[in-house]
Motif scaffolding. Structure first.
Motif, mmCIF file in Angstrom:
data_model
loop_
_atom_site.group_PDB
_atom_site.id
_atom_site.type_symbol
_atom_site.label_atom_id
_atom_site.label_comp_id
_atom_site.label_asym_id
_atom_site.label_seq_id
_atom_site.Cartn_x
_atom_site.Cartn_y
_atom_site.Cartn_z
ATOM 1 N N GLU A 59 0.824 -1.207 0.000
ATOM 2 C CA GLU A 59 0.000 0.000 0.000
ATOM 3 C C GLU A 59 0.863 1.264 0.000
ATOM 4 O OE1 GLU A 59 -3.565 2.174 2.512
ATOM 5 O OE2 GLU A 59 -2.481 0.533 3.449
ATOM 6 N N GLN A 60 1.925 1.266 0.797
ATOM 7 C CA GLN A 60 2.790 2.441 0.883
ATOM 8 C C GLN A 60 3.546 2.680 -0.417
ATOM 9 O OE1 GLN A 60 2.663 4.660 3.462
ATOM 10 N NE2 GLN A 60 0.975 3.290 3.978
ATOM 11 N N VAL A 61 3.963 1.609 -1.074
ATOM 12 C CA VAL A 61 4.652 1.744 -2.360
ATOM 13 C C VAL A 61 3.715 2.362 -3.388
ATOM 14 C CG1 VAL A 61 5.567 0.393 -4.310
ATOM 15 C CG2 VAL A 61 6.376 -0.058 -1.988
ATOM 16 N N ILE A 62 2.481 1.839 -3.452
ATOM 17 C CA ILE A 62 1.534 2.285 -4.467
ATOM 18 C C ILE A 62 1.013 3.689 -4.186
ATOM 19 C CG2 ILE A 62 -0.753 1.819 -5.471
ATOM 20 C CD1 ILE A 62 -0.065 -1.202 -5.104
ATOM 21 N N THR A 63 0.694 3.987 -2.941
ATOM 22 C CA THR A 63 0.043 5.263 -2.642
ATOM 23 C C THR A 63 1.002 6.385 -2.258
ATOM 24 O OG1 THR A 63 -0.339 4.682 -0.318
ATOM 25 C CG2 THR A 63 -2.085 4.130 -1.893
ATOM 26 N N ASN A 64 2.179 6.037 -1.715
ATOM 27 C CA ASN A 64 3.077 7.072 -1.195
ATOM 28 C C ASN A 64 4.481 7.043 -1.778
ATOM 29 O OD1 ASN A 64 1.103 8.152 0.577
ATOM 30 N ND2 ASN A 64 1.504 6.497 2.019
ATOM 31 N N GLY A 65 4.726 6.161 -2.747
ATOM 32 C CA GLY A 65 6.063 6.094 -3.328
ATOM 33 C C GLY A 65 7.122 5.585 -2.369
ATOM 34 N N PHE A 66 6.695 4.786 -1.380
ATOM 35 C CA PHE A 66 7.615 4.223 -0.381
ATOM 36 C C PHE A 66 8.685 3.391 -1.067
ATOM 37 C CE2 PHE A 66 8.549 0.700 2.661
ATOM 38 C CZ PHE A 66 9.049 1.456 3.706
ATOM 39 N N ASN A 67 9.917 3.548 -0.652
ATOM 40 C CA ASN A 67 11.027 2.768 -1.186
ATOM 41 C C ASN A 67 11.196 1.534 -0.299
ATOM 42 O OD1 ASN A 67 13.255 1.974 -2.644
ATOM 43 N ND2 ASN A 67 14.647 3.295 -1.511
ATOM 44 N N PRO A 68 10.751 0.357 -0.765
ATOM 45 C CA PRO A 68 10.764 -0.819 0.106
ATOM 46 C C PRO A 68 12.165 -1.397 0.299
ATOM 47 C CG PRO A 68 10.079 -1.463 -2.083
ATOM 48 C CD PRO A 68 10.221 0.048 -2.096
ATOM 49 N N LYS A 83 1.236 -16.656 -0.852
ATOM 50 C CA LYS A 83 0.465 -15.413 -0.806
ATOM 51 C C LYS A 83 1.392 -14.224 -0.549
ATOM 52 C CE LYS A 83 -2.202 -14.804 2.817
ATOM 53 N NZ LYS A 83 -3.332 -14.856 3.770
ATOM 54 N N MET A 84 2.332 -14.390 0.378
ATOM 55 C CA MET A 84 3.267 -13.310 0.697
ATOM 56 C C MET A 84 4.177 -13.013 -0.491
ATOM 57 S SD MET A 84 4.085 -14.394 4.630
ATOM 58 C CE MET A 84 5.143 -13.023 5.064
ATOM 59 N N GLU A 85 4.647 -14.063 -1.158
ATOM 60 C CA GLU A 85 5.535 -13.866 -2.303
ATOM 61 C C GLU A 85 4.807 -13.198 -3.465
ATOM 62 O OE1 GLU A 85 7.355 -17.720 -2.810
ATOM 63 O OE2 GLU A 85 8.828 -17.301 -1.226
ATOM 64 N N ALA A 86 3.504 -13.476 -3.616
ATOM 65 C CA ALA A 86 2.719 -12.781 -4.643
ATOM 66 C C ALA A 86 2.645 -11.288 -4.315
ATOM 67 C CB ALA A 86 1.323 -13.388 -4.738
ATOM 68 N N GLY A 87 2.457 -10.960 -3.048
ATOM 69 C CA GLY A 87 2.438 -9.560 -2.629
ATOM 70 C C GLY A 87 3.775 -8.887 -2.872
ATOM 71 N N ILE A 88 4.851 -9.610 -2.605
ATOM 72 C CA ILE A 88 6.195 -9.064 -2.841
ATOM 73 C C ILE A 88 6.392 -8.816 -4.337
ATOM 74 C CG2 ILE A 88 8.666 -9.576 -2.709
ATOM 75 C CD1 ILE A 88 7.940 -11.114 -0.046
ATOM 76 N N GLY A 89 5.856 -9.708 -5.169
ATOM 77 C CA GLY A 89 5.915 -9.498 -6.618
ATOM 78 C C GLY A 89 5.224 -8.211 -7.016
ATOM 79 N N ASN A 90 4.072 -7.922 -6.409
ATOM 80 C CA ASN A 90 3.370 -6.666 -6.684
ATOM 81 C C ASN A 90 4.209 -5.473 -6.241
ATOM 82 O OD1 ASN A 90 1.086 -7.857 -7.765
ATOM 83 N ND2 ASN A 90 0.016 -7.924 -5.804
ATOM 84 N N ILE A 91 4.832 -5.590 -5.077
ATOM 85 C CA ILE A 91 5.680 -4.511 -4.573
ATOM 86 C C ILE A 91 6.809 -4.243 -5.558
ATOM 87 C CG2 ILE A 91 7.369 -3.934 -2.773
ATOM 88 C CD1 ILE A 91 5.442 -5.550 -0.836
ATOM 89 N N GLU A 92 7.431 -5.298 -6.058
ATOM 90 C CA GLU A 92 8.536 -5.131 -7.007
ATOM 91 C C GLU A 92 8.060 -4.490 -8.306
ATOM 92 O OE1 GLU A 92 10.019 -9.127 -7.163
ATOM 93 O OE2 GLU A 92 11.221 -8.856 -5.340
ATOM 94 N N TYR A 94 5.587 -2.348 -8.666
ATOM 95 C CA TYR A 94 5.193 -0.957 -8.472
ATOM 96 C C TYR A 94 6.315 -0.057 -7.947
ATOM 97 C CZ TYR A 94 0.379 -2.129 -9.455
ATOM 98 O OH TYR A 94 -0.771 -2.550 -10.061
ATOM 99 N N SER A 95 7.415 -0.634 -7.539
ATOM 100 C CA SER A 95 8.523 0.197 -7.051
ATOM 101 C C SER A 95 9.594 0.292 -8.130
ATOM 102 C CB SER A 95 9.098 -0.374 -5.750
ATOM 103 O OG SER A 95 9.644 -1.655 -5.962
ATOM 104 N N CYS A 96 10.555 1.156 -7.917
ATOM 105 C CA CYS A 96 11.720 1.290 -8.804
ATOM 106 C C CYS A 96 11.360 1.527 -10.262
ATOM 107 C CB CYS A 96 12.624 0.063 -8.679
ATOM 108 S SG CYS A 96 13.275 -0.170 -7.040
ATOM 109 N N GLY A 97 11.109 2.770 -10.582
ATOM 110 C CA GLY A 97 10.934 3.128 -11.979
ATOM 111 C C GLY A 97 9.527 2.975 -12.507
ATOM 112 N N SER A 98 8.576 2.637 -11.654
ATOM 113 C CA SER A 98 7.205 2.535 -12.147
ATOM 114 C C SER A 98 6.689 3.933 -12.462
ATOM 115 C CB SER A 98 6.309 1.881 -11.104
ATOM 116 O OG SER A 98 5.977 2.807 -10.081
ATOM 117 N N PRO A 99 5.640 4.041 -13.286
ATOM 118 C CA PRO A 99 5.074 5.352 -13.606
ATOM 119 C C PRO A 99 4.650 6.118 -12.364
ATOM 120 C CG PRO A 99 4.179 3.676 -15.053
ATOM 121 C CD PRO A 99 5.018 2.973 -14.032
ATOM 122 N N LEU A 100 4.283 5.390 -11.296
ATOM 123 C CA LEU A 100 3.869 6.073 -10.061
ATOM 124 C C LEU A 100 5.005 6.892 -9.472
ATOM 125 C CD1 LEU A 100 1.886 3.198 -8.335
ATOM 126 C CD2 LEU A 100 0.953 5.182 -9.515
#
Length: 103
Positions: A59-68, A83-92, A94-100
């Motif tokens: 949530e922080q990565v997507i909404t606030n540009g948090f650097n995980p 389930k956790m690894e799928a979430g980590i995949g989403n984090i990866e 959306y972070s580092c160079g995503s349009p957000l």
């Protein structure tokens, strides 16, 4: 700082031990966590699980540009690990160079 979320295992040398998701999140909010290793089952699912930390980071990565930090899962619960690894995949994704992060 390296953070280790677990209720039973021995803490690896050089890691800061926490027992509950809110403790891990509080440390993540400092911006000083370089790596975090998460267990899922912490002895009281109503109090929270390691997946709650993954959801917070996502949530922080997507909404606030948090650097995980680097995120590891050391849970023996195979379905929770997936389930956790799928979430980590989403984090990866959306972070580092995503349009957000470029706006």
């Amino acid at each position: 700082m390296k953070v280790y979320l677990d209720d039973e295992r021995e803490t690896p040398e050089g890691w800061t031990r926490v027992y509950w998701p809110e403790e891990a999140i509080a440390l993540l909010q400092t911006g000083k966590v370089e790596e975090i290793s998460l267990d899922h089952d912490l002895g009281d699912d109503e109090h929270g699980t390691g997946y709650d930390v993954v959801l917070w980071i996502e949530e922080q990565v997507i909404t606030n540009g948090f650097n995980p930090p680097k995120i590891r899962v050391h849970s023996a619960n195979s379905s929770a690990r997936e389930k956790m690894e799928a979430g980590i995949g989403n984090i990866e994704r959306y972070s580092c160079g995503s349009p957000l992060h470029n706006s």
